[in-house]
Structures are given as structure tokens and as C-alpha cells.
Design an enzyme around this catalytic site. Structure first.
Site, PDB file in Angstrom:
ATOM      1  N   GLN A 128     111.676 -27.459 -21.620  1.00 12.72           N
ATOM      2  CA  GLN A 128     110.845 -28.905 -22.485  1.00 12.72           C
ATOM      3  C   GLN A 128     110.166 -27.654 -23.908  1.00 12.72           C
ATOM      4  O   GLN A 128     109.178 -27.435 -23.393  1.00 12.72           O
ATOM      5  CB  GLN A 128     110.104 -29.847 -22.346  1.00 12.72           C
ATOM      6  CG  GLN A 128     109.549 -30.955 -23.846  1.00 12.72           C
ATOM      7  CD  GLN A 128     109.324 -31.810 -22.951  1.00 12.72           C
ATOM      8  OE1 GLN A 128     108.357 -31.582 -22.178  1.00 12.72           O
ATOM      9  NE2 GLN A 128     109.914 -32.854 -23.095  1.00 12.72           N
ATOM     10  N   GLY A 129     110.430 -28.092 -24.970  1.00 14.95           N
ATOM     11  CA  GLY A 129     109.624 -27.292 -26.024  1.00 14.95           C
ATOM     12  C   GLY A 129     108.491 -28.155 -26.873  1.00 14.95           C
ATOM     13  O   GLY A 129     108.801 -27.412 -28.105  1.00 14.95           O
ATOM     14  N   GLU A 246     111.705 -39.692 -20.547  1.00 11.05           N
ATOM     15  CA  GLU A 246     111.042 -38.913 -19.545  1.00 11.05           C
ATOM     16  C   GLU A 246     110.023 -39.964 -18.097  1.00 11.05           C
ATOM     17  O   GLU A 246     109.426 -39.316 -17.257  1.00 11.05           O
ATOM     18  CB  GLU A 246     109.794 -38.131 -20.791  1.00 11.05           C
ATOM     19  CG  GLU A 246     109.478 -36.477 -19.391  1.00 11.05           C
ATOM     20  CD  GLU A 246     107.921 -35.951 -20.646  1.00 11.05           C
ATOM     21  OE1 GLU A 246     108.769 -35.693 -21.451  1.00 11.05           O
ATOM     22  OE2 GLU A 246     107.829 -34.677 -20.200  1.00 11.05           O
TER      23      GLU A 246
HETATM   24  C1  LIG Z   1     102.880 -30.459 -14.982  1.00  8.82           C
HETATM   25  C2  LIG Z   1     102.976 -30.927 -15.911  1.00  8.82           C
HETATM   26  C3  LIG Z   1     104.321 -29.559 -16.910  1.00  8.82           C
HETATM   27  C4  LIG Z   1     103.944 -30.243 -18.782  1.00  8.82           C
HETATM   28  N1  LIG Z   1     104.981 -29.705 -18.623  1.00  8.82           N
HETATM   29  C5  LIG Z   1     105.338 -29.763 -20.296  1.00  8.82           C
HETATM   30  C6  LIG Z   1     106.686 -29.546 -20.670  1.00  8.82           C
HETATM   31  O1  LIG Z   1     108.106 -28.758 -20.247  1.00  8.82           O
HETATM   32  N2  LIG Z   1     107.091 -28.767 -21.989  1.00  8.82           N
HETATM   33  C7  LIG Z   1     105.989 -29.088 -22.611  1.00  8.82           C
HETATM   34  O2  LIG Z   1     106.322 -29.238 -24.129  1.00  8.82           O
HETATM   35  N3  LIG Z   1     104.590 -29.537 -22.221  1.00  8.82           N
HETATM   36  C8  LIG Z   1     104.551 -29.946 -21.234  1.00  8.82           C
HETATM   37  N4  LIG Z   1     102.915 -30.721 -20.864  1.00  8.82           N
HETATM   38  C9  LIG Z   1     102.145 -30.241 -20.580  1.00  8.82           C
HETATM   39  C10 LIG Z   1     101.777 -31.849 -21.349  1.00  8.82           C
HETATM   40  O3  LIG Z   1     102.722 -32.567 -22.445  1.00  8.82           O
HETATM   41  C11 LIG Z   1     100.114 -31.680 -22.632  1.00  8.82           C
HETATM   42  O4  LIG Z   1      99.059 -30.869 -21.606  1.00  8.82           O
HETATM   43  C12 LIG Z   1      99.861 -33.074 -23.036  1.00  8.82           C
HETATM   44  O5  LIG Z   1     100.666 -33.986 -23.411  1.00  8.82           O
HETATM   45  C13 LIG Z   1      98.377 -33.371 -23.001  1.00  8.82           C
HETATM   46  O6  LIG Z   1      98.287 -32.085 -24.107  1.00  8.82           O
HETATM   47  P1  LIG Z   1      96.976 -31.386 -23.707  1.00  8.82           P
HETATM   48  O7  LIG Z   1      96.706 -30.735 -22.936  1.00  8.82           O
HETATM   49  O8  LIG Z   1      96.610 -30.268 -24.938  1.00  8.82           O
HETATM   50  O9  LIG Z   1      95.553 -32.174 -23.937  1.00  8.82           O
HETATM   51  P2  LIG Z   1      94.838 -32.794 -24.492  1.00  8.82           P
HETATM   52  O10 LIG Z   1      95.385 -33.758 -25.560  1.00  8.82           O
HETATM   53  O11 LIG Z   1      94.021 -31.478 -25.133  1.00  8.82           O
HETATM   54  O12 LIG Z   1      93.541 -33.657 -24.553  1.00  8.82           O
HETATM   55  C14 LIG Z   1      92.098 -33.469 -23.177  1.00  8.82           C
HETATM   56  C15 LIG Z   1      91.641 -34.639 -22.614  1.00  8.82           C
HETATM   57  O13 LIG Z   1      91.549 -35.524 -24.169  1.00  8.82           O
HETATM   58  C16 LIG Z   1      92.093 -37.070 -24.219  1.00  8.82           C
HETATM   59  N5  LIG Z   1      92.716 -37.355 -25.202  1.00  8.82           N
HETATM   60  C17 LIG Z   1      93.527 -37.280 -26.066  1.00  8.82           C
HETATM   61  N6  LIG Z   1      93.764 -37.749 -27.222  1.00  8.82           N
HETATM   62  C18 LIG Z   1      93.312 -38.851 -26.757  1.00  8.82           C
HETATM   63  C19 LIG Z   1      93.717 -39.842 -27.447  1.00  8.82           C
HETATM   64  N7  LIG Z   1      93.533 -40.288 -28.128  1.00  8.82           N
HETATM   65  N8  LIG Z   1      92.879 -41.004 -26.881  1.00  8.82           N
HETATM   66  C20 LIG Z   1      92.147 -41.088 -25.278  1.00  8.82           C
HETATM   67  N9  LIG Z   1      92.480 -39.811 -24.600  1.00  8.82           N
HETATM   68  C21 LIG Z   1      92.717 -38.434 -25.476  1.00  8.82           C
HETATM   69  C22 LIG Z   1      93.851 -36.384 -23.442  1.00  8.82           C
HETATM   70  O14 LIG Z   1      93.873 -38.128 -22.462  1.00  8.82           O
HETATM   71  C23 LIG Z   1      92.792 -35.578 -22.030  1.00  8.82           C
HETATM   72  O15 LIG Z   1      91.695 -36.030 -21.208  1.00  8.82           O
HETATM   73  C24 LIG Z   1     103.099 -29.848 -19.020  1.00  8.82           C
HETATM   74  C25 LIG Z   1     102.091 -30.646 -18.906  1.00  8.82           C
HETATM   75  C26 LIG Z   1     101.288 -30.357 -17.277  1.00  8.82           C
HETATM   76  C27 LIG Z   1     100.310 -31.053 -16.957  1.00  8.82           C
END
Ligand SMILES: Cc1cc2nc3c(=O)[nH]c(=O)nc-3n(C[C@H](O)[C@H](O)[C@H](O)COP(=O)(O)OP(=O)(O)OC[C@H]3O[C@@H](n4cnc5c(N)ncnc54)[C@H](O)[C@@H]3O)c2cc1C
Length: 395
Positions: A128-129, A246
Site C-alpha cells: 500500500q502506497g 482495511e
Molecule cells: C504498522 C504500520 C503499518 C503501516 N502500513 C502502511 C502501509 O502499508 N502503507 C501506508 O501508506 N501507510 C502505512 N502506515 C502508515 C499509517 O497509515 C500512518 O502512520 C497513520 O495514518 C498516521 O499517520 P502519521 O504517522 O503521519 O501520524 P500523524 O498523522 O502525524 O499523527 C500524529 C498524531 O496526531 C494525531 N492526529 C492527527 N490528526 C488528528 C486529528 N484530526 N484529530 C485528532 N488527532 C489527530 C494522530 O492520531 C497521532 O496521534 C502504517 C503504519 C503502521 C504503524
């Protein structure tokens, strides 16, 4: 929907149980964590076993290699797989749990014919990208650009956190095709060939010594327009279909597996020595295990509802966010219970007689990801508030 299984489903259970006993034994133990070629081969071999026996794609249409089974049979199969200790989907997760289902719901006939049988046979591994360095929770801010050039898009940008991309053949890729449109209205969902010139995958090493995360760099990659799923600039809607699979149904096998984990922890508590006797003597611990067992059952019922709903409507609803939220928080509570029984020093590597503490540490760290992957718990709560409960949108 009833939670009681029919006589036919119980007959099916017997048949599946027998097959699984032999198939799991023949599959053997998984390879080492960092041997990605072997991990892929192992997962693909299990997928192929399922396919050859007619158990791949339980609910998928028969014309694309699926079994076309009613949800009751699919649920029985998931339960039996967990009981038998069958291999988890591993590198087949994205293809079988949300890319394939997205193509069934949103793909063209040509895309379905080209990809669905290959996923089910284990010919192709998907990743997934979606996420980017500046687009996680706020996914619609993604900046990877796709510019139309005749019957191709030229794609340039960067993805991050792509799980197991180092062994993937294909990728669910989100790109910006409408740079001047409002951010949700300029996104498209593409099928990316991971071997196309200009695609570079770099694995990342994490604190738990895992290297399943990857960055994907895209430098003027040519993607055929025929690989567009849904209409150009309608990718946000298609993305939500993928995310609903998902969140609502993809973790079904992980959820049913929690039962087995909890049972194993109760057995561990019964032999884990404490100063006064064994851990199981503690009524507080026994009460907590009882509550968790009830919660696992409730969560499994919610999953059953999500699978039955998907069979009826084609796509899970936003209700899937409830399943994902509950699953991730319960999985963490169960990982904490493991540490409580073993004793906190085990997290620092202190030996526990007859117990694999390295595994305990790994599983505990691994559990932390569950409330982040597939959208954080905060985001699931936002979705539940706005799209399930109909509360007003936040500022
Ligand atoms: C094990 C694992 C597998 C993954 N696999 C994939 C994959 O295969 N492909 C892919 O594309 N991605 C993947 N991801 C990425 C995942 O989708 C993101 O890490 C996730 O969506 C959070 O984004 P971020 O890490 O940028 O955190 P951020 O978006 O920066 O969030 C940081 C913090 O702020 C909070 N926050 C942000 N916005 C809000 C809001 N509007 N209201 C309340 N709180 C908020 C969040 O809840 C979090 O606690 C994976 C992540 C993990 C941990």
C-alpha cells in the site's frame, strides 16, 4: 444475521478442520524474520495451498477464482484457521484483504480479470502506497504528482511506511492528478507495477528490530492510464472504499486469533510462579482475563456483522472504524496482560523459566503499532463521531 451456525456450516467446519490439520503440518514453521525472500515464498506457498484446495477468496466471486461462499462459511473458515494455528496472511495481506476487495468493488472488468485470480493464486504480492512524509492522518494532503502524458501518467514523489514493499509486485498508489482542485477532489487511485523503471524501495529498520516498513521513491514512473481505478480525481472516494475494507474486515483473522492468545495466556498464568503461588491465584487477574474474553467475543460478533454487511452491500460501512478501534485497543490490553503475568522485568529481557521472553518483547512492541496502522485511534474516533453518530464536524 444470526450468530448460530447452521447444520451445513457445521458440516463445512468438520471438512475444513480436517484439511487444515494436514495443510498446517505440511506448511511447516515460518522462516526467519529478516529473510524477506523466504518470507514471501512461505506466504505465497500457503496462499497457493488455500487456492488449490478451494479456500482462497472465500467470499470472492467464483468467476475470478474465489469460492463465492456465503458469509457463514467464511466466518467458520476464519475461526478454524485460527484454531489450527494456520499462517497469518503476512505478505499476502494487502492483496487479499483490501486491494482485491477494492478491485471487486471499484475496478473495471479488465482489471478484475487481470489481478484477482493472480492475487488468489499467490502470483502477486501487493503493498500500500498511501502515506507520505507530510500526509498520514491528513491523507488527502498527499503530494505525489501524476501528470497525464497520452495513455500514461508520469508519477513523481515519495511514499513512506509501506509495509513489506520490498517484496511487492504491485502497489495501491494514491497520487495527485488535480493540483488545482480542492485537496480531496484532486486524488486518483492507481495500480503501480513495483518493477517499473523509476521505482526505488528502501526498507527502514524500527526500534523492535523489524524492517517491514519501506520508503518508496518514484522518479518519473510511467503508469498506464488503464491502471486507474475509478475515475481520474475520484480517488478519494475509492480510497475510502479501501480504508473501509482495511478497517472493517481486513483484521478478521487477527481478531479471531486473539481468542487463542488469551487462552494461551491463561495457561501461562496457571504455571507462572509468584511469591505466593502462581499468577492465576490472583482474583484481579482472573477477573481481567474474564472481561477480556467477553470483549474478544463481542469484537468477534462485530466482525461477523461487518463481514455479513459486506456480503450484502459490497463494501463495509464506516462501522468498520468501530471494529478497528476496538481490535487495536484490545490487542494492546492483551499484550499488556502478557507482561503483567511474566513480570515487568521480562520486558527488559529478564529470563522467565520456560518462556520465550524475546518473543514477549517483540509482541509487546509490535502491539503498539495497532492503534496507528490503518488510521490512528484518534482518527477512528473522528470517523465514528462524524460518519456513524452524525455529530457535527470538528473545526
Ligand atoms: C504498522 C504500520 C503499518 C503501516 N502500513 C502502511 C502501509 O502499508 N502503507 C501506508 O501508506 N501507510 C502505512 N502506515 C502508515 C499509517 O497509515 C500512518 O502512520 C497513520 O495514518 C498516521 O499517520 P502519521 O504517522 O503521519 O501520524 P500523524 O498523522 O502525524 O499523527 C500524529 C498524531 O496526531 C494525531 N492526529 C492527527 N490528526 C488528528 C486529528 N484530526 N484529530 C485528532 N488527532 C489527530 C494522530 O492520531 C497521532 O496521534 C502504517 C503504519 C503502521 C504503524
Amino acid at each position: 444475521m444470526t450468530f448460530l451456525t447452521t447444520k451445513e456450516e457445521e458440516g463445512f467446519r468438520g471438512e475444513v478442520r480436517e484439511w487444515l490439520a494436514d495443510a498446517v503440518a505440511a506448511q511447516g514453521p515460518p522462516p526467519g524474520e529478516h529473510d524477506w525472500a523466504a518470507r514471501r515464498a512461505y506466504d505465497v506457498a500457503w496462499q497457493r495451498r488455500l487456492y488449490d484446495a478451494g479456500y482462497a477468496g472465500m467470499g470472492w466471486p467464483r468467476e475470478f477464482g474465489g469460492r463465492g461462499a456465503p458469509p457463514g462459511e467464511e466466518l467458520v473458515f476464519l475461526e478454524e484457521q485460527a484454531l489450527a494455528g494456520a499462517p497469518p496472511p503476512g505478505t499476502m495481506f494487502v492483496g487479499t484483504r483490501h486491494a482485491g476487495p477494492t478491485l471487486i468493488a471499484e475496478g473495471t472488468d479488465a482489471q478484475r480479470r487481470a489481478h484477482l485470480p493472480r492475487i488468489l493464486r499467490g502470483d502477486d504480492v501487493w503493498c500500500q502506497g498511501f502515506s507520505e512524509p507530510g500526509a498520514g492522518s491528513d491523507l488527502a494532503s498527499l503530494r505525489t504528482r501524476a501528470v497525464r502524458d497520452g495513455d500514461h501518467y508520469i508519477v513523481t514523489g515519495q511514499k513512506i511506511w509501506s509495509t513489506r514493499a520490498q517484496v511487492a509486485d504491485l502497489c495501491e498508489l494514491l497520487v495527485r492528478t488535480g493540483p488545482r482542485e480542492p485537496k480531496h477532489a484532486g486524488i486518483s487511485w492507481l495500480i503501480l507495477d513495483m518493477r517499473a523503471p523509476g521505482v526505488e524501495v528502501r526498507p527502514l529498520r524500527t526500534i523492535d528490530d523489524d524492517d517491514h516498513f519501506c520508503e518508496i521513491f518514484l522518479d518519473e514512473v510511467r503508469v498506464p492510464v488503464a491502471n486507474l481505478v475509478g475515475a481520474e480525481n475520484d480517488g478519494w472516494r475509492v480510497t475510502n472504499v479501501t480504508l473501509r475494507f482495511e478497517r472493517g474486515t481486513a483484521f478478521a483473522s487477527h481478531i479471531v486469533e486473539l481468542r487463542r492468545t488469551l487462552r494461551a495466556l491463561a495457561a501461562f498464568a496457571a504455571v507462572r510462579r509468584t511469591r505466593a503461588g502462581v499468577a492465576w491465584d490472583d482474583p484481579g487477574l482472573r477477573r481481567d482475563v474474564g472481561v477480556m474474553a467477553a470483549e474478544v467475543t463481542a469484537l468477534w460478533r462485530m466482525t461477523q456483522l461487518a463481514i455479513a454487511e459486506t456480503a450484502r452491500t459490497g463494501v463495509p460501512s464506516a462501522y468498520g472504524s468501530l471494529v478497528k478501534l476496538r481490535y487495536s485497543e484490545l490487542a494492546q490490553a492483551i499484550a499488556d496482560l502478557h507482561v503483567r503475568i511474566a513480570g515487568r522485568p521480562a520486558l527488559g529481557g529478564a529470563p522467565v523459566a520456560g518462556h520465550d521472553t524475546a518473543r514477549l518483547v517483540h509482541d509487546h512492541l509490535w502491539s503498539l503499532h495497532t492503534t496507528i496502522a490503518a488510521g490512528t485511534s484518534q482518527i477512528q474516533r473522528n470517523v465514528i463521531a462524524e460518519r456513524v453518530l452524525g455529530l457535527p464536524k470538528g473545526p
